[in-house]
Write an enzyme that holds these catalytic residues in place. Structure first.
Site, PDB file in Angstrom:
ATOM      1  N   GLU A 145       0.400  -1.209  -0.502  1.00 57.64           N
ATOM      2  CA  GLU A 145      -0.392  -0.145  -0.073  1.00 57.64           C
ATOM      3  C   GLU A 145       0.382   1.061   0.304  1.00 57.64           C
ATOM      4  O   GLU A 145       0.346   2.582   0.715  1.00 57.64           O
ATOM      5  CB  GLU A 145      -0.421   0.354   1.417  1.00 57.64           C
ATOM      6  CG  GLU A 145      -1.628  -1.121   1.374  1.00 57.64           C
ATOM      7  CD  GLU A 145      -2.914  -0.770   2.756  1.00 57.64           C
ATOM      8  OE1 GLU A 145      -4.063  -1.726   1.914  1.00 57.64           O
ATOM      9  OE2 GLU A 145      -2.599  -0.500   3.218  1.00 57.64           O
ATOM     10  N   GLU A 302      -6.652  -7.431  -1.248  1.00 53.76           N
ATOM     11  CA  GLU A 302      -7.120  -6.819  -0.077  1.00 53.76           C
ATOM     12  C   GLU A 302      -8.587  -6.890  -0.101  1.00 53.76           C
ATOM     13  O   GLU A 302      -8.623  -5.926  -0.212  1.00 53.76           O
ATOM     14  CB  GLU A 302      -5.858  -6.262   0.995  1.00 53.76           C
ATOM     15  CG  GLU A 302      -5.356  -7.012   1.684  1.00 53.76           C
ATOM     16  CD  GLU A 302      -4.498  -5.704   2.572  1.00 53.76           C
ATOM     17  OE1 GLU A 302      -5.059  -5.030   3.058  1.00 53.76           O
ATOM     18  OE2 GLU A 302      -3.295  -5.631   2.026  1.00 53.76           O
TER      19      GLU A 302
END
Length: 659
Positions: A145, A302
Site C-alpha cells: 500500500e 485485500e
C-alpha cells in the site's frame, strides 16, 4: 489463470511453528491457493544492520509449497525496523506543519530518502536472490500500500527532490513562474533554491504548487517502486506488482501513471461504512480497477472477511455479505480474490480486524462463510480469463480530484468523488456497466461518455472529448467541469471552459448553494450544492431552475455537436433525478439498460471463449427475477427464461440463446 483464485495475507512472524503447520492444513481445507507472506517481515529478516536470518521464512515457504499453495511474496520493505530509524532518524517523514512523524506505526519513512532506499533495496536483493527461482513463487509483492500514510513528505530531502523534479518538468525558472502564476502575491522565484514544498502557511497556498507537489509525490513513490522492481527482475522471472488503494479515502497517487508499470493490476478494497452506499462504492472501485487494467482481469489483493478496525464504527458483515462483495469484484473483472488476513492477530494495532480464521476458530459462522465462498469460487472457476464488455465510459482523474478540492474554491461542500459516485450510481441502478477511464483514454467504440465534475482537464483531453462527440458520440457532463487547464489556470471566456463549445452553453458566474439548501427544477427534479448563471449558445434548454438564486436559468441542456449530442447538468441532481436524466441519455445513445433494477441489484456480464456469463448479485432483502437462459454455475440448476435470486442471494449463469 484457469480458475478464480482464493488468497490471503499471512503473517507467520506473529505465530509459533506449530501454528504454521495448523494454518497450512486449514488453508488447504478452505481452498486457499495463493498466500502473501513477508509483507511486514523486515525486522524479522534483518534484526540488525546487515545480519539476515531466513530460517523461519524458509520453513514457512516450504510448508506452503508442500501444501500446494503458491506465494505472493512480499519484499518486506513496507515499514523500516526500529534500528534503521534509530541509526538514521533523517529517514523519518515530515508533515506539512514541519513536524516529524515518528516510528510506532507503519510507513515511517520518507519516499525520497536515499538512506531508506539503500537499506530497503539491500533487503530486496537478499530476498530476490533467495526465492527468485522458488517453484512456489507466483508473484512479487513490492512493499505494501505504497503512499497510504507517507505519500506527502515535506522534509528537506523531499524539498530538494521536489526542486529536481520541477527542473525536469519546466526546464527554466521563468516557465515555472508562468505555470504557477507567481505574479500573484509576490511569489515570483528567481532561483530554484528558493522553492519549497507547499508546507503549512498563514494563508491560502499556491494551488498550482500544491497540484505539482501531488504529482511529484506520486512520481517519487513510483520511482521507488521501479527501484525494487529492477532488482526483482534481475533475479526472477515472476511477475511483479504492488497493491493499489482504489478506494474512497485514499487519493494521493495517480494510478493512471502507475498502471503501465505493473505486470498485474492489484487492488485493496474495504467497505467504507462512512459512505451512504458502501456497496455502490465497491462497484465503482472495481470498475476503476478494471480500467487501470485496460479491461483485462485483475486481482483483489485485500478485502475483509468481516469488520475492519480503522473506521469510527466497524460494522461486521451480515450473512452472505462477504460472498456478495466478492462476487461483485469478480463480476467486474477480478480473477483472484484475497483477504487481509488469514488468521486474526492476537496483538498489535490490527487485533480487532477480521480474518478468514477468526479469534474464535473454526466452529464459527465466519468460518462456514469462508467455506461457502471457497465452494462458490470453485463452481464458477470457468469464468477466469473472461472480460467485461461496456458501451459506456466514465472519465475519472486523480489530478482533477487533487485540484478540485483545493483550499480556495467556490464551495467546500462540493466533493469531487461524491459527484463521480453519483454518476456511477445512476448507471449501476440502470444495469449499465461502464468502463472507468482516464481523460486521455481512447474513447473510440463507446456509445456514451460521462464526465462528472472534471474540474481540471488538459487541452488534448478536451479536444479528444469534443472530437468524440463530433464523430457521433453521446456525452453527459456535470457541473464544475472544464474549469481549469493542467496548470490550474482558469480557462477564460466563461464556464465550463474546455467544454463550452461542445455543450453549447456559457456560464458567467457560479452560484453555489449552502449545504442543506435545495432548488426545484421545472421538470420536477431537485438539485443541491450548485447553480450557475448559465445561458445557452447553441444548446436547447431541457429544464430550468424553478426557484433558488437563479429562477428561469437553464439547469439541464442538450446540444447537437457535429454528428453527436452533448448534455449538461449544471446542478447536483438528487439520485432519482440523476437516474432519470441518465436513463434518458442512455436510451438516446442506444445503450442497453434494465428499467427494473433500481438500488441493491447488480447485473453484469463477462464474456470470453465463446461464452457469456451473467452475474446477478442481490444486495436487497426481497427476491428478484431476471431474464436468463442457461445454467446457474452456483446452484447447478437449469435456467429457462427467468432466473429467481432470493434476497441476499447470488447467481452466475452461463448463458444460452433462448430456444
Amino acid at each position: 489463470m484457469s480458475e478464480i483464485v482464493l488468497g490471503c495475507d499471512y503473517n507467520p512472524e506473529q505465530w509459533t511453528p506449530d501454528v504454521w503447520r495448523e494454518d497450512v492444513a486449514l488453508m488447504r481445507e478452505a481452498g486457499v491457493g495463493l498466500v502473501a507472506v513477508n509483507i511486514f517481515g523486515w525486522s524479522s529478516l534483518e534484526p540488525s544492520p546487515g545480519r539476515y536470518e531466513f530460517d523461519d521464512l524458509d520453513e514457512v515457504v516450504g510448508l506452503l509449497h508442500a501444501g500446494g499453495i503458491r506465494l505472493n511474496l512480499g519484499t518486506g520493505t513496507s515499514s523500516p525496523p526500529p534500528w534503521l530509524t534509530t541509526l538514521h532518524p533523517e529517514v523519518l517523514p515530515v508533515a506539512a506543519d514541519g513536524t516529524t512523524r515518528f516510528p510506532g506505526g507503519r510507513q515511517a519513512w520518507c519516499p525520497s530518502s536515499p538512506v531508506f532506499r539503500d537499506r530497503a533495496y539491500a533487503l530486496v536483493r537478499q530476498v530476490a536472490r533467495r526465492y527468485g527461482d522458488h517453484p512456489a513463487l507466483a508473484l512479487w509483492h513490492v512493499s505494501n500500500e505504497l503512499g497510504c500514510h507517507n505519500a506527502l513528505c515535506y522534509c528537506e530531502t523531499s524539498a530538494e527532490a521536489f526542486r529536481s523534479w520541477l527542473r525536469r518538468r519546466y526546464g527554466k525558472i521563468e516557465t515555472l513562474n508562468e505555470a504557477w502564476g507567481t505574479a500573484f502575491w509576490s511569489q515570483r522565484y528567481g532561483d530554484w533554491a528558493e522553492i519549497q514544498p507547499p508546507r503549512a502557511a498563514l494563508s491560502i497556498r499556491n494551488p498550482a504548487q500544491i497540484v505539482d507537489f501531488h504529482r511529484f509525490s506520486s512520481d517519487e513513490l513510483l520511482d521507488y517502486y521501479r527501484g525494487e522492481t529492477e532488482i526483482l527482475r534481475a533475479h526472477s522471472a515472476a511477475p511483479v506488482t504492488t497493491n493499489f488503494m482504489v478506494t474512497a479515502h485514499i487519493r494521493n497517487l495517480d494510478y493512471w501513471s502507475w498502471a503501465p508499470e505493473m505486470d498485474v493490476i492489484a487492488n485493496d478494497h474495504y467497505l467504507d461504512h462512512r459512505l451512504g452506499d458502501p456497496a455502490a462504492e465497491l462497484s465503482f472501485a472495481a470498475d476503476l480497477t478494471r480500467g487501470l487494467a485496460g479491461g483485462r482481469p485483475w486481482m483483489l489483493m485485500e478485502q475483509s472477511a468481516g469488520a475492519v478496525n480503522w473506521q469510527p464504527h466497524n460494522l461486521t458483515k451480515g450473512p452472505g455479505e462477504m460472498l456478495r462483495n466478492t462476487l461483485t469484484h469478480v463480476a467486474r473483472g477480478a480473477d483472484a480474490v484475497c483477504f487481509f488476513q488469514w488468521r486474526a492477530s492476537a496483538q498489535g494495532a490490527e487485533k480487532f480486524h477480521s480474518a478468514l480464521l477468526p479469534h474464535a476458530g473454526t466452529d464459527t459462522v465466519a468460518w462456514r462463510e469462508v467455506l461457502r465462498l471457497s465452494a462458490t469460487l470453485d463452481a464458477i472457476g470457468e469464468v477466469a480469463g473472461t472480460t467485461v464488455q461496456a458501451d459506456v465510459a466514465l472519465v475519472f482523474s486523480w489530478e482533477s480530484w487533487w485540484a478540485a478540492e483545493g483550499e480556495a474554491r467556490p464551495s467546500q461542500a462540493v466533493r469531487y468523488l461524491d459527484q463521480v459516485h453519483a454518476a456511477h450510481r445512476a448507471l449501476r441502478a440502470l444495469g449499465v456497466t461502464c468502463d472507468v477511464v482516464s481523460p486521455d483514454a481512447d474513447l473510440t467504440g463507446y456509445r456514451l461518455v460521462v464526465v462528472p465534475c472534471l474540474y481540471m482537464v488538459g487541452d488534448l483531453a478536451a479536444v479528444r472529448i469534443a472530437d468524440y462527440v463530433a464523430g457521433g458520440g453521446h456525452l453527459l457532463v456535470t457541473f464544475f467541469s472544464g474549469i481549469v487547464d493542467e496548470r490550474d489556470r482558469i480557462r477564460l471566456g466563461g464556464y465550463p471552459g474546455a467544454f463550452r463549445d461542445v455543450l453549447g452553453v456559457r456560464a458567467e458566474e457560479f452560484a453555489p448553494l449552502k449545504p442543506g439548501h435545495e432548488v426545484r427544477l421545472s421538470n420536477g427534479a431537485t438539485g443541491s450544492l450548485w447553480t450557475e448563471r448559465l445561458r445557452t449558445t447553441t444548446a436547447e434548454t431541457v429544464a430550468t431552475y424553478a426557484d433558488g438564486p437563479l429562477p428561469g436559468t437553464p439547469a439541464i441542456t442538450r446540444n447537437d455537436f457535429g454528428d453527436g449530442v452533448a448534455w449538461y447538468a449544471a446542478t447536483a441532481l438528487d439520485d432519482d433525478a440523476m437516474r432519470e436524466l441518465t436513463r434518458h441519455v442512455v436510451r438516446k445513445a442506444e445503450v442497453d439498460l434494465d428499467e427494473r433494477l433500481g438500488d441493491g441489484l447488480e447485473v453484469v456480464r463477462r464474456t470470453g471463449g465463446g461464452n457469456s456469463y451473467l452475474f446477478v448479485v442481490n444486495h436487497g432483502a426481497n427476491a428478484v427475477e431476471q431474464p436468463a437462459t442457461g445454467h446457474d454455475l452456483i446452484s447447478g440448476a437449469r435456467v429457462d427464461g427467468v432466473l429467481r435470486v432470493e434476497g441476499g442471494g447470488v447467481a452466475v449463469v452461463r448463458e444460452e440463446e433462448p430456444a
